[in-house]
Design a protein around this motif. Structure first.
Motif, PDB file in Angstrom:
ATOM      1  N   HIS A  67       1.322  -1.370   0.172  1.00 56.48           N
ATOM      2  CA  HIS A  67      -0.149   0.014  -0.063  1.00 56.48           C
ATOM      3  C   HIS A  67       0.749   1.584   0.430  1.00 56.48           C
ATOM      4  CE1 HIS A  67      -3.087  -2.622   1.298  1.00 56.48           C
ATOM      5  NE2 HIS A  67      -3.901  -1.607   0.603  1.00 56.48           N
ATOM      6  N   GLN A  68       0.706   1.729  -0.889  1.00 58.17           N
ATOM      7  CA  GLN A  68       1.686   3.388  -1.293  1.00 58.17           C
ATOM      8  C   GLN A  68       0.799   4.558  -0.796  1.00 58.17           C
ATOM      9  OE1 GLN A  68       3.268   2.874  -5.271  1.00 58.17           O
ATOM     10  NE2 GLN A  68       5.556   2.231  -3.894  1.00 58.17           N
ATOM     11  N   PHE A  69       1.070   4.933   0.687  1.00 57.20           N
ATOM     12  CA  PHE A  69       0.217   6.259   0.703  1.00 57.20           C
ATOM     13  C   PHE A  69      -1.516   5.340   1.024  1.00 57.20           C
ATOM     14  CE2 PHE A  69       3.301   7.873  -1.218  1.00 57.20           C
ATOM     15  CZ  PHE A  69       4.253   9.022  -0.264  1.00 57.20           C
ATOM     16  N   GLN A 106       2.252  -5.293  -6.970  1.00 59.49           N
ATOM     17  CA  GLN A 106       3.282  -5.515  -7.511  1.00 59.49           C
ATOM     18  C   GLN A 106       4.399  -3.835  -7.796  1.00 59.49           C
ATOM     19  OE1 GLN A 106       5.118  -9.019  -9.443  1.00 59.49           O
ATOM     20  NE2 GLN A 106       6.216  -7.692 -10.341  1.00 59.49           N
ATOM     21  N   LEU A 107       5.552  -4.698  -6.392  1.00 58.08           N
ATOM     22  CA  LEU A 107       6.204  -3.152  -6.883  1.00 58.08           C
ATOM     23  C   LEU A 107       7.665  -4.318  -6.697  1.00 58.08           C
ATOM     24  CD1 LEU A 107       5.231  -1.573  -3.511  1.00 58.08           C
ATOM     25  CD2 LEU A 107       5.029  -0.910  -6.148  1.00 58.08           C
ATOM     26  N   GLY A 108       8.369  -5.105  -5.434  1.00 63.31           N
ATOM     27  CA  GLY A 108       9.520  -5.552  -5.800  1.00 63.31           C
ATOM     28  C   GLY A 108      10.841  -4.801  -5.519  1.00 63.31           C
ATOM     29  N   SER A 157      11.888  -3.182 -11.993  1.00 63.73           N
ATOM     30  CA  SER A 157      11.989  -1.495 -11.626  1.00 63.73           C
ATOM     31  C   SER A 157      11.104  -0.904 -12.938  1.00 63.73           C
ATOM     32  CB  SER A 157      13.628  -1.749 -12.912  1.00 63.73           C
ATOM     33  OG  SER A 157      14.606  -2.452 -11.511  1.00 63.73           O
ATOM     34  N   ARG A 158      10.145  -1.803 -13.109  1.00 66.14           N
ATOM     35  CA  ARG A 158       8.851  -0.638 -13.860  1.00 66.14           C
ATOM     36  C   ARG A 158       9.615   0.580 -14.838  1.00 66.14           C
ATOM     37  NH1 ARG A 158       5.535   1.540  -8.592  1.00 66.14           N
ATOM     38  NH2 ARG A 158       7.545   1.251  -7.771  1.00 66.14           N
ATOM     39  N   THR A 159       9.296   1.269 -14.221  1.00 65.11           N
ATOM     40  CA  THR A 159      10.030   2.506 -15.442  1.00 65.11           C
ATOM     41  C   THR A 159      10.830   3.323 -15.106  1.00 65.11           C
ATOM     42  OG1 THR A 159       8.767   3.890 -14.409  1.00 65.11           O
ATOM     43  CG2 THR A 159       6.442   2.712 -15.957  1.00 65.11           C
ATOM     44  N   MET A 214       5.869   5.495   4.766  1.00 62.59           N
ATOM     45  CA  MET A 214       5.817   4.085   5.698  1.00 62.59           C
ATOM     46  C   MET A 214       4.503   4.068   5.279  1.00 62.59           C
ATOM     47  SD  MET A 214       5.588   5.350   9.570  1.00 62.59           S
ATOM     48  CE  MET A 214       5.245   3.722  10.712  1.00 62.59           C
ATOM     49  N   ASN A 215       5.039   3.530   3.724  1.00 62.19           N
ATOM     50  CA  ASN A 215       4.324   2.346   3.216  1.00 62.19           C
ATOM     51  C   ASN A 215       4.174   1.003   3.256  1.00 62.19           C
ATOM     52  OD1 ASN A 215       3.785   4.517   1.974  1.00 62.19           O
ATOM     53  ND2 ASN A 215       4.819   4.619  -0.127  1.00 62.19           N
ATOM     54  N   THR A 216       3.414   0.209   3.371  1.00 61.21           N
ATOM     55  CA  THR A 216       3.537  -1.072   3.696  1.00 61.21           C
ATOM     56  C   THR A 216       4.834  -2.187   3.110  1.00 61.21           C
ATOM     57  OG1 THR A 216       1.726  -1.961   1.766  1.00 61.21           O
ATOM     58  CG2 THR A 216       1.181  -1.405   4.122  1.00 61.21           C
ATOM     59  N   ILE A 260      13.681   0.802   7.642  1.00 58.82           N
ATOM     60  CA  ILE A 260      14.562   0.004   6.609  1.00 58.82           C
ATOM     61  C   ILE A 260      13.770   0.642   5.417  1.00 58.82           C
ATOM     62  CG2 ILE A 260      12.033  -1.739   5.630  1.00 58.82           C
ATOM     63  CD1 ILE A 260      14.015  -3.482   4.812  1.00 58.82           C
ATOM     64  N   ASP A 261      14.899   1.149   4.442  1.00 55.93           N
ATOM     65  CA  ASP A 261      14.113   1.694   2.873  1.00 55.93           C
ATOM     66  C   ASP A 261      14.609   3.215   3.502  1.00 55.93           C
ATOM     67  OD1 ASP A 261      14.379  -0.198   1.082  1.00 55.93           O
ATOM     68  OD2 ASP A 261      11.883   0.395   0.838  1.00 55.93           O
ATOM     69  N   TYR A 262      15.516   3.747   3.950  1.00 60.85           N
ATOM     70  CA  TYR A 262      15.585   5.565   4.631  1.00 60.85           C
ATOM     71  C   TYR A 262      15.604   5.943   2.917  1.00 60.85           C
ATOM     72  CZ  TYR A 262      17.628   4.219   8.833  1.00 60.85           C
ATOM     73  OH  TYR A 262      17.493   3.034   9.754  1.00 60.85           O
TER      74      TYR A 262
END
Ligand code: AMP
Ligand code: MG
Length: 519
Positions: free
Chosen positions: A91-93, A99-101, A131-133, A270-272, A282-284
């Motif tokens: 979940h983004q925002f 799928q992200l990955g 990497s998507r786009t 703080m996306n899931t 994680i993910d700074y």
């Protein structure tokens, strides 16, 4: 480097995408895709972490070797490595994004260590199927920020992924830093992150969204066996095991967010997919540190409208994210009530831990709600640097209440009204009276406070100064800052500049106070 022995449980026990390489694709019934880092032209080692190296059994000679540089630039692979990118959603925002990955993270392999295992992960080492786009790369400014903050967080005793190395690639990367239609070339970099595992809430969400319930069960079994051995040993019934595990993730997340609130850290995204099931930071990305105390503050300009991820909302968002994690394991439990109960325990446990932490910040044995609330509203009304305020407060003595000691924590001391000055003095008197009543002398109070309240945190403007220098090839500031951040609670002679509140020139300069997601 010969001492690194790779176990690779993740890739040997979990199903792989049959296709390799970085062609973009959706994957089914698989946890990861094998893909190698993209070699870079002219790598150079900007910094390595002695502490992280030690965890891996690497000596300083190892870290200064050419092999180390080539491996952690993505140019060379050691025997036993099994490079791969993992698949997750998220979940983004607040919105399900599918799928992200690992779009620019590549796990090199899991090293066997003295007390377990550690995954090595390159960030910014080129394209993957996820990497998507985008290009799979990272720029120096965001890599330096991630590198410094990961290690600083560790020394602050905040659970975090570690960072082993910061390497510049000698290549240029195109970025539109402010997202305002002015893309420019910037130096590229790669960070090697280290954690026992990089599984995010989104890994489980993705499986459930695809209704891959068998794989979900296998995956959760894998995680519990490998990362939560105490739970694996204590529960034989699968359903009980899953519930105990979920409860543990909730409690670790509580502990994590209480730490963030203590040190004034705002994650910013703080996306899931950016929450670790280990309860590590994680993910700074566009993170920040509270300067003027303000629960509504967020460093992330991409979130400026909604301010979903502002400082004061982090506990609520963490719980919302855990609700999404609960939904994702629901197919394994098939009953909502026990999951809801665990989520309820998040609230009670958060409140208790937060109160304990806030009492420690004031150096008091007992939490005093009235005192605490009055202070937080005063801090906010007077634009007070949270970090400096608590350090200065530790120096205020019972015998002589000196409000002047706090002056340096205010951003605009000249603008503080007489009324606020009076209220602050009253608060100080009541605070010291509470300390007396609780039998807490000046010295033990100061000791507890200076153990709880760091003096040196990686403020955004300091990061920007280190970035400006590093981009010019000058690493002196980065080197010195990293040494200071190793002892964030200890006053260090001659290092005042690393504790100083944000100067006025940095108030509105991009990167110094707020940042976009561009990285
Ligand atoms: P973030 O919220 O920044 O952690 O990233 C969200 C998603 O975008 C993740 O799947 C990342 O791997 C991906 N991503 C971010 N930046 C890049 C990039 N430059 N290249 C490829 N993927 C990226
Ligand atoms: Mg991310």
């Amino acid at each position: 480097m010969h001492s690194l022995i790779f176990e690779n449980a993740f890739t040997s026990q979990l199903p792989a995408d049959p296709q390799t390489g970085s062609a973009r694709r959706q994957i089914r019934n698989a946890m990861y895709s094998r893909v190698a880092p993209t070699p870079v032209a002219a790598p150079s080692l900007l910094h390595y972490s002695n502490g992280a190296a030690k965890l891996l059994g690497l000596s300083s000679e190892d870290c200064q070797s050419d092999t180390f540089l080539q491996v952690f630039a993505g140019n060379h692979q050691l025997e036993g490595m099994d490079p791969h990118a993992t698949c997750y959603g998220g979940h983004q925002f607040g919105n399900w994004a599918g799928q992200l990955g690992d779009g620019r993270a590549i796990n090199l392999g899991e090293v066997k260590t003295a007390d377990g295992h550690l995954m090595l992960q390159l960030k910014g080492a080129g394209e993957t199927p996820y990497s998507r786009t985008a290009d799979g790369l990272a720029v120096l400014r965001s890599s330096l920020r991630e590198y410094v903050c990961s290690e600083a967080m560790f020394h602050l005793s905040v659970p975090t992924t570690r960072a082993l190395s910061l390497v510049s690639t000698g290549e240029q990367v195109m970025r539109d830093m402010l997202y305002d239609g002015h893309p420019a070339l910037e130096p590229g970099a790669v960070v090697c992150r280290v954690s026992s595992c990089f599984v995010r809430f989104g890994h489980l969400q993705m499986l459930t969204a695809r209704q891959e319930t068998d794989l979900l069960a296998n995956f959760v079994d894998f995680i519990i066996e490998r990362e939560f051995p105490a739970i694996a040993q204590s529960y034989s019934d699968p359903r009980e095991r899953y519930l105990a595990w979920f409860d543990e993730v909730c409690q670790r997340t509580v502990a994590l967010v209480v730490h963030w609130m203590r040190v004034g850290f705002v994650h910013g995204v703080m996306n899931t997919d950016n929450l670790s099931i280990l309860g590590e930071t994680i993910d700074y990305g566009p993170y920040g540190w509270l300067e003027g105390f303000d629960p509504d503050w967020t460093p992330n300009t991409t979130d400026a409208g909604q301010r979903r991820y502002r400082y004061g909302q982090q506990p609520g968002v963490a719980q919302w994210n855990l609700l999404q994690l609960a939904n994702s394991i629901y197919p394994l439990i098939e009953e909502a009530k026990p999951l809801e109960e665990a989520l309820g325990r998040f609230s009670t446990s958060y409140e208790a831990r937060w109160q304990r932490m806030m009492a420690n910040k004031l150096g008091l044995p007992e939490f005093d709600n009235g005192l605490n609330e009055r202070l937080l509203s005063l801090l906010q009304e007077t634009e007070t640097d949270m970090t400096l305020f608590y350090r200065h407060l530790a120096n205020v003595k019972n015998a002589e209440i000196d409000a002047e000691l706090l002056r340096d924590a205010y951003y605009t001391p000249q603008s503080i009204s007489r009324d606020l000055q009076t209220q602050t003095k009253r608060w100080l008197q009541d605070y010291l009276a509470a300390a007396r009543l609780q039998g807490q002398g000046d010295e033990p109070r100061a000791t507890l406070m200076n153990r709880t309240n760091p003096l040196y945190v990686p403020r955004n403007y300091l990061a920007q100064l280190a970035i400006d220098d590093a981009e010019q090839g000058n690493l002196a500031r980065l080197n010195q800052w990293m040494r200071v951040l190793e002892q964030p609670y200890t006053l260090q002679d001659g290092m005042d500049e690393y504790a100083a509140k944000r100067p006025e020139w940095a108030r509105n300069r991009s990167g110094c106070s707020t940042l976009s997601c561009s990285s």
